[in-house]
Design an enzyme around this catalytic site. Structure first.
Site, mmCIF file in Angstrom:
data_model
loop_
_atom_site.group_PDB
_atom_site.id
_atom_site.type_symbol
_atom_site.label_atom_id
_atom_site.label_comp_id
_atom_site.label_asym_id
_atom_site.label_seq_id
_atom_site.Cartn_x
_atom_site.Cartn_y
_atom_site.Cartn_z
ATOM 1 N N ASN A 77 -6.990 -36.590 62.709
ATOM 2 C CA ASN A 77 -6.520 -35.569 61.764
ATOM 3 C C ASN A 77 -7.025 -34.170 62.071
ATOM 4 O OD1 ASN A 77 -8.900 -37.148 60.980
ATOM 5 N ND2 ASN A 77 -9.093 -35.690 59.306
ATOM 6 N N SER A 134 -1.129 -43.089 53.599
ATOM 7 C CA SER A 134 -1.197 -42.325 52.354
ATOM 8 C C SER A 134 0.082 -41.513 52.161
ATOM 9 C CB SER A 134 -2.397 -41.378 52.460
ATOM 10 O OG SER A 134 -2.524 -40.604 51.303
ATOM 11 N N ALA A 135 0.549 -41.419 50.914
ATOM 12 C CA ALA A 135 1.833 -40.734 50.670
ATOM 13 C C ALA A 135 1.751 -39.224 50.844
ATOM 14 C CB ALA A 135 2.327 -41.052 49.251
ATOM 15 N N HIS A 136 0.588 -38.616 50.499
ATOM 16 C CA HIS A 136 0.584 -37.147 50.463
ATOM 17 C C HIS A 136 0.537 -36.497 51.838
ATOM 18 C CE1 HIS A 136 -3.773 -35.915 50.982
ATOM 19 N NE2 HIS A 136 -3.958 -37.180 50.685
ATOM 20 N N ALA A 172 -5.289 -43.367 51.214
ATOM 21 C CA ALA A 172 -5.844 -43.941 52.445
ATOM 22 C C ALA A 172 -7.343 -44.202 52.331
ATOM 23 C CB ALA A 172 -5.554 -43.034 53.625
ATOM 24 N N THR A 173 -8.062 -43.361 51.583
ATOM 25 C CA THR A 173 -9.511 -43.596 51.439
ATOM 26 C C THR A 173 -9.762 -44.981 50.836
ATOM 27 O OG1 THR A 173 -9.914 -41.235 51.164
ATOM 28 C CG2 THR A 173 -11.632 -42.710 50.360
ATOM 29 N N CYS A 231 -11.833 -32.735 53.476
ATOM 30 C CA CYS A 231 -13.000 -33.326 52.816
ATOM 31 C C CYS A 231 -14.288 -32.688 53.317
ATOM 32 C CB CYS A 231 -13.030 -34.838 52.982
ATOM 33 S SG CYS A 231 -12.786 -35.370 54.652
#
Ligand code: PLP
Length: 386
Positions: A158, A206-208, A73-74, A335
């Protein structure tokens, strides 16, 4: 190594064994490069990528040609924002683009836009926010300027789980001729995510965060509004319609396709389960007499599974240290934690330093059980009172 109870599912999620099973043969045998068009190794890899693209596209009601695979996603967010801004700068040379976002966005959005503003490449407005992080249509309307080219907002936050009414904002952005980028990274598999219903021009995922592998994500680009309006960040072999050069991560892409399909298929059940477990967690704390306040909106209006709790009688550093080896959770986004910073999201809501330093994030996921929630709730209730 004995692992603790994992309650940090907003940071990342475990790999679903069904996703792993789908990826394994690709890692072991099907190593071809989809860009190799002269032999069967490449053809088969190419087919795998296109099947995954169709799967992902179907999940969010997009067309396969509107999906670009990225490293996460970043990167998707950077491509969407920098791509749209640099295209605007190169085509309208005398007009500095204006962009609208909010101070509670993910750092991938905020740091990118703030850097471009610092360099003088864009004008940036961060909208007003309610105490629980909501943004009203009026806030967005007031932020608009004649040179606004882009609005970028999360679907679900998030850290504090706030939801934004993106479908309302998209009517306005469309009317004013600006592009709308939505970071839907946390929402997939927990909330309905249809690019048609939302009306967005660009969407990152994003997959994770959906029980898929790390290092793979995607950007949705609406064909009718973004075609030839996004400049690439990475140059090279011209992969992904020239928007993202670099050999495709085939096992990751296959994993993302399967993870996205499962996330959508099981969304209703999973989000119900996450809401139940979140409610149970708060009930355990209350029943034990723990003093706490929820940061962000009430349970019924927030991202399923996300809790952000202020414990006035302790600090997050003390609590997290006592939880080590027993319960894994965090004080803010991964992060920010990694960079040793406190939560910029709680700070954007105007909370005191004391409250920010006494808050923790709990991210309940699909693999958590009621007994884990009981154990973690009992332990935290005990620790915050001593
Ligand atoms: N956006 C949101 C809302 C996130 O939660 C994250 C993950 O931390 C990202 C973007 C970045 O995702 P990735 O780790 O795939 O780069």
């Amino acid at each position: 190594m004995k692992y603790s109870i994992y309650l940090d599912n907003n940071a990342t999620t475990p790999l679903d064994p069904r996703v792993f099973d789908a990826m394994l043969p690709i890692l072991k045998e099907h190593f071809g490069n989809p860009a190799s068009v002269s032999h069967e190794y490449g053809w088969y890899a190419g087919e795998l990528v296109e099947v995954a693209r169709e799967r992902l596209a179907r999940t969010i009601s997009a067309s396969p040609e509107e999906i670009i695979f990225t490293s996460g996603a970043t990167e998707s967010i950077n491509l969407a924002l920098q791509g749209a801004i640099h295209h605007s700068i190169s085509t309208k040379k005398n007009i500095k683009p204006h962009v609208i976002t909010a101070g509670t966005e993910h750092k991938a959005t905020l740091d990118t836009l703030r850097l471009l503003a610092e360099r003088g490449e864009i004008q940036l407005t961060e909208t007003g926010l309610s105490k629980t992080g909501e943004i009203s249509l009026i806030d967005i309307e007031l932020a608009f300027k004649p040179n606004t080219v882009l609005v970028s907002l999360l679907l679900a936050n998030n850290e504090i789980g706030t939801l934004h009414p993106i479908h309302d904002f998209s009517k306005l952005t469309r009317l004013r001729g600006a592009l709308l980028h939505c970071d839907a990274t946390q929402a997939i598999g927990k909330l309905p995510v249809s690019v048609e219903t939302l009306g967005v021009d660009l969407l990152s995922l994003s997959a994770h965060k959906i029980y898929g592998p790390k290092g793979i994500g995607a950007l949705y680009l609406r064909k009718s509004t973004t075609e030839k309006k996004i400049s690439p960040l990475l140059h090279g072999g011209g992969h992904e319609h020239g928007l993202r050069s670099g050999t495709l991560n085939v096992p990751g892409i296959v994993g993302l396709g399967v993870a996205a399909e499962l996330a959508e298929k099981e969304r209703a059940t999973v989000s119900g389960q996450l809401r139940e477990l979140s409610k149970k967690f708060l009930e355990i704390l209350s029943a034990a007499g723990a003093k706490f306040e929820l940061n962000g909106p009430p349970l019924e209006n927030r991202l399923p599974g996300n809790l952000n709790l202020y414990f006035p009688k302790t600090t997050s550093a003390r609590l997290l240290s006592s939880l080590q080896g027993k319960v894994a959770c965090s004080s803010s986004a991964a992060c920010s934690s990694a960079a040793g910073r406190s939560s910029h999201v709680l700070s954007a809501l105007g909370f005191t330093t004391e409250r920010i330093q006494s808050s923790i994030r709990i991210g309940i996921g699909r693999f958590n059980t009621a007994s884990e929630i009981q154990k973690a709730g009992d332990l935290i209730a005990e620790l915050v009172q001593t």
